[in-house]
Enzyme design. Sequence first.
Site, PDB file in Angstrom:
ATOM      1  CD  GLU C 281      23.309  11.167  66.631  1.00 40.37           C
ATOM      2  OE1 GLU C 281      22.826  10.651  67.650  1.00 40.37           O
ATOM      3  OE2 GLU C 281      24.461  11.604  66.581  1.00 40.37           O
ATOM      4  CD  GLU C 284      17.636  13.950  64.895  1.00 38.93           C
ATOM      5  OE1 GLU C 284      18.094  12.966  65.515  1.00 38.93           O
ATOM      6  OE2 GLU C 284      17.343  15.034  65.448  1.00 38.93           O
ATOM      7  CB  CYS C 308      25.810   9.297  72.577  1.00 37.09           C
ATOM      8  SG  CYS C 308      25.588   9.296  70.830  1.00 37.09           S
ATOM      9  CB  SER C 328      20.598  14.046  67.710  1.00 39.18           C
ATOM     10  OG  SER C 328      19.920  12.832  67.462  1.00 39.18           O
ATOM     11  CE  LYS C 367      25.390   6.535  78.404  1.00 39.02           C
ATOM     12  NZ  LYS C 367      24.461   6.878  77.320  1.00 39.02           N
ATOM     13  CD  GLU C 370      21.074   8.334  78.673  1.00 39.29           C
ATOM     14  OE1 GLU C 370      21.988   7.531  78.948  1.00 39.29           O
ATOM     15  OE2 GLU C 370      20.905   8.805  77.536  1.00 39.29           O
ATOM     16  CD  GLU C 375      13.095  12.702  79.920  1.00 37.79           C
ATOM     17  OE1 GLU C 375      12.532  12.769  81.032  1.00 37.79           O
ATOM     18  OE2 GLU C 375      14.107  13.356  79.625  1.00 37.79           O
TER      19      GLU C 375
END
Lengths: 389, 170, 599
Positions: C281, C284, C308, C328, C367, C370, C375
């Site tokens: 990050e 980035e 995050c 990000s 989470k 997630e 993906e």
Amino acid sequence: MKNEKKKILFGEFVTGAGLVRALEMGPGKVVAEVKASNLKGRGGAGFPTGLKWELTAKQESDEKFIICNADEGEPGTFKDRLLLMEQAEKVLEGMAIAGFAIGARQGFIYLRGEYVYLKKSLEDAIASMINRRFLGQNINKTDFSFEVEVRLGAGAYVCGEEFALISSMNGYRGEPRNKPPYPSEVGFRDKPTVVNNVETLCYVPYIVTKGAEWFKEHGTQASTGTKLFSVSGDVKHPGVYELELGITVNQLLAEVGGEGAKSVQVGGASGLNVAEKDFDKSICFEGLPPGGSIMVFNHQRDMLHVLKNFMEFFVEESCGQCTPCREGNYRLLEGVRMLEKGECSVRYLKELEALCDVMKDSSKCGLGQTAPNAFLSIVENFKTEILYR
Amino acid sequence: MATGTRAVTNELQEILLKYGKDRTQLLPILVEINNYFGHIDSNSIIEVSRYTGVPIGEIHGVITFYSFLGQKKRGKFVIRLCRTISCDIAGKEQIVRVLEKELGIRFGETTEDGMFSLEYTNCIGMCNNPPAMLINDKAYGGLTPERVVEILDSFKLSEYQDMFGYGGVK
Amino acid sequence: MSEKIPVQIDDITCEVERGTTILQACKCAGLRVPTLCHHPDLEVAGICRICVVEVEGMSGLQAACAYPIRQPIKVRTNSPRVRRARRVNLDLILSEHYGDCYTCVRNGTCELQELAREYGVDRYRYPSTTTPKFKIDRSTAIVRDQNKCISCKRCIRTCIDLQQVSALETANRGHNVLIQTAFDKPISDVVCINCGQCINRCPTGALRSNMPNELLWHAIDDPEKHVIIQTAPSPRAAIGEEFGYEPGTSVTKKLNAALRRLGFDNVFDTNFAADLTIMEEGTELLTRLKKVLVDGDSSVKVPMFTSCSPGWVKYIEHYYPEYLDHLSSCKSPQQMFGAILKTYYAKKVGIDPEKMVVVALMPCVAKKFECNRPEMSDSGHKDVDFGLTTREMAVMIKEAGIHLKDMPDEDFDHPLGLGSGAGLIFGATGGVMEAAIRSVYEIVTGRPVPFKGLDVMPVRGMEGIRDATLTIENPLPEYQWLDGVTLKVAVAHGTANARILMEKLKAGKLAYHFIEVMACPGGCLGGGGQPIPTSPEIRAARARAIYSEDHQLVLRKSHENPEINQLYAEFLGEPLGHLSHKLLHTHYTPRGRFFLEGL
């Protein structure tokens, strides 16, 4: 009781006289006069109007509001409908005087959805008042300006409660909120707001023109003035009556052709059921609840059926926020259904009466606090009829 | 159907533009949409949310709070019969039977032609002239079975005249 | 000083500041008033009527939580009237509440159960609900059981006021009132961001997380499976609360031992992946800044937002999809770790990734959502198999009969078990920002950040939105383009604060280079999967535990983590390199503002 029948609202009236007089007196004196008259809110709760105005007048704020509570939803009440139909100018003038007294430039009439047919005539009355400079900009060529707008409700009894009404106008569910703070501090758009009943506002022009002393000649010491009563049920002449506060149930029944009644529901579904033995009691703020709804039942009427009707009403019309009102009314209705089937024990009925006391004691707003009145009084008055079916 | 939807959207936008965007306008907006379209559908709620910034859930919460507002499409004429005690003891049940029989639907339903809906309502302040009902924004008191039939006929007639454009003669 | 008002509560006299509620005053006086709809994080509702007290001069009882003291008053908290009202209101709630305590995940932490116990309830006063009225609604993250709802509206106030997500609503009126999702859609179809804050504040079991415990036991019990757990810093600073430790006690090393005894084959530190995140990050950020500041490339967006927090990611996907380019592209540490485990680590230790089960112990309910995003399988497998919350792990440890307090101290496994203090502080709001600043500043200038003890204080704390500036002077030759540039950063926690920030950004009123957003109040340590109860004090204690642990570490900068450097040397090459791109970065999905898809 005085012999001659004194009327105020059904007496003479000249539109604008009270407003002109108020503008001469100045806000302070207007508040003082209304306070001195001991006028109490005619919606049922009976809060002193002058005090409400005084508290709001004291608040420092760039904006204040007057709301006319035309959410007349108490079962058996229709006097405000009559006033809005026939005496709209009086209502509007009362609002303007109230606005002048507390420093508000904007007023609203919160009209219940059921009375939508009155919206047009009210707006016509507003336009006509503006034409005569009793409303709008620079009223009677003074610096005082006051606009009135009609806002429609959409079918919710609880919005007659002033906090719920404000929530509703603020764009929320019509749920009453905690107090303090009071509307005089935090009301519509979070600004100081006075909410007055239609009928209350109608007395204001008279008090301003004729004085507090004259007003106090009507009624009793603690309940000054006259009161409109909406009379319905088993009577010969249902309708709206203007009577002095302090009148007994018997006197009222004689007036409306309701002799020989089994019981009278005084103050609507949230009021008290009065049986024959108590017909000598008087209706006033220190006596039977003076909300103005009088429903008369004759000896053919099944009082459990009446009670069931009331409880169904409250189960549906509770806003559903607080435990005692949301669940309590439901349990009372369930109890009535048990009584209908003869399945309710004396012991459980006692349990339900205790529940009523807790609802009165701990509900968040007036709806929940008064909803058990009908249950308690009907059960007390007609226990034998109800229990042993 | 696309043009139809667009027409509805345009009408909705016209209603919205009459009002300010602050939250205090929410109830007036909803009342007008409800009266104009006969209900407030999900699409309307979303448009109101876009316009006022009030989340859809809260708008839905407000709609379900008020008995006159609804998501279900109501008939062109909504008949609301008072069921509170003064009307109840004055013969409400008989009126219920007449209305259901005449319209061929039960309370809570809408006629197939989308013309009439039957609902109960709590006290409408017509207790001095019971039993009573509202049809849209008009109140009718002192109902008898005969009078109910007359009233229904007058609505059906006016509707017929509207449809064929010669409603001039009264 | 503000005005003091004398108050008499029962036989205790005290002075309180004007506006103090009776409930707060009672606490000061050492008296306990029972509550149900009240929560310290939420706006006052005053609707359960359990906390009612007598106030002299008032006709009815008053809700202690909702009554501000504005003049001297006398209060009675324990009179026959008060006791009777509380008991009847409690009985009313109990009669409507459907569900047996022993089949409820909140057995033992249920506030209604606790009240019933305190009041000695031994029967239903009113006919009780004997059949369920509602179907249970579940998403990958959240389970909703309206049968247990007592209409206290804590979840409503959490979702609408505290978080401003507005996936929930109050519908209907009177006895028909329902606390439900918007339009009563399944929770997976509304704008729920799975933050789980409603779960933390639900007094009963009406809202809970979707527990994968049974499936996880299956995996552990399967000798074919290699089950790996990574633990995040926030659960370690909070799970002790489930075992009788005071809030703010970090039990990292004891937990390691407990997890091994539970049957996990490896115990790794998510902080390692947090360090990896900072590498990716941070790089980035520098890349984006260069493209914007030097190349004038308008396709690259700043400010860059952290990614995050899966609650925040879903929030922005729903509410600000036009800003997705600002997020990000880095996966969260949890997901990076999963991808590395099933590629690099699997190969290194010779385990078939197909037989590897990766579990993440997280403070977070989102989470779960997630790790189930389609993906998130760049390793060729599902990168992370299970997201387990702190509460769920506590249940497993108890079920296994393990006494956490008696566990010896054990370390993480290596490699991938070493995390820096920078990775550790990810757990607190502002932590990602601080970790990034520690590394980015040093990478750019060759000098440590100019803050005493590496503590970047301006981004710490519990204020909803905080910002800081940092001017780059005398950078290393390759970062000359940053010389004299003042980096502006901001931190927000709780999506309501994020919304304020986003609206200001939209209105063009703010200019930042880098923004950290955590969906939960307090950051991860206040996550929706953390032990119940939660309050500002508890969250502050957990934050102290995390920051003090950071201080005890020698390794406090992500870029100095030798195991990270080893990973790049052996496998990834360089930050933002080809393999990093494949495994550690992701993309986002614009979602409906009103429902999951469309509209």
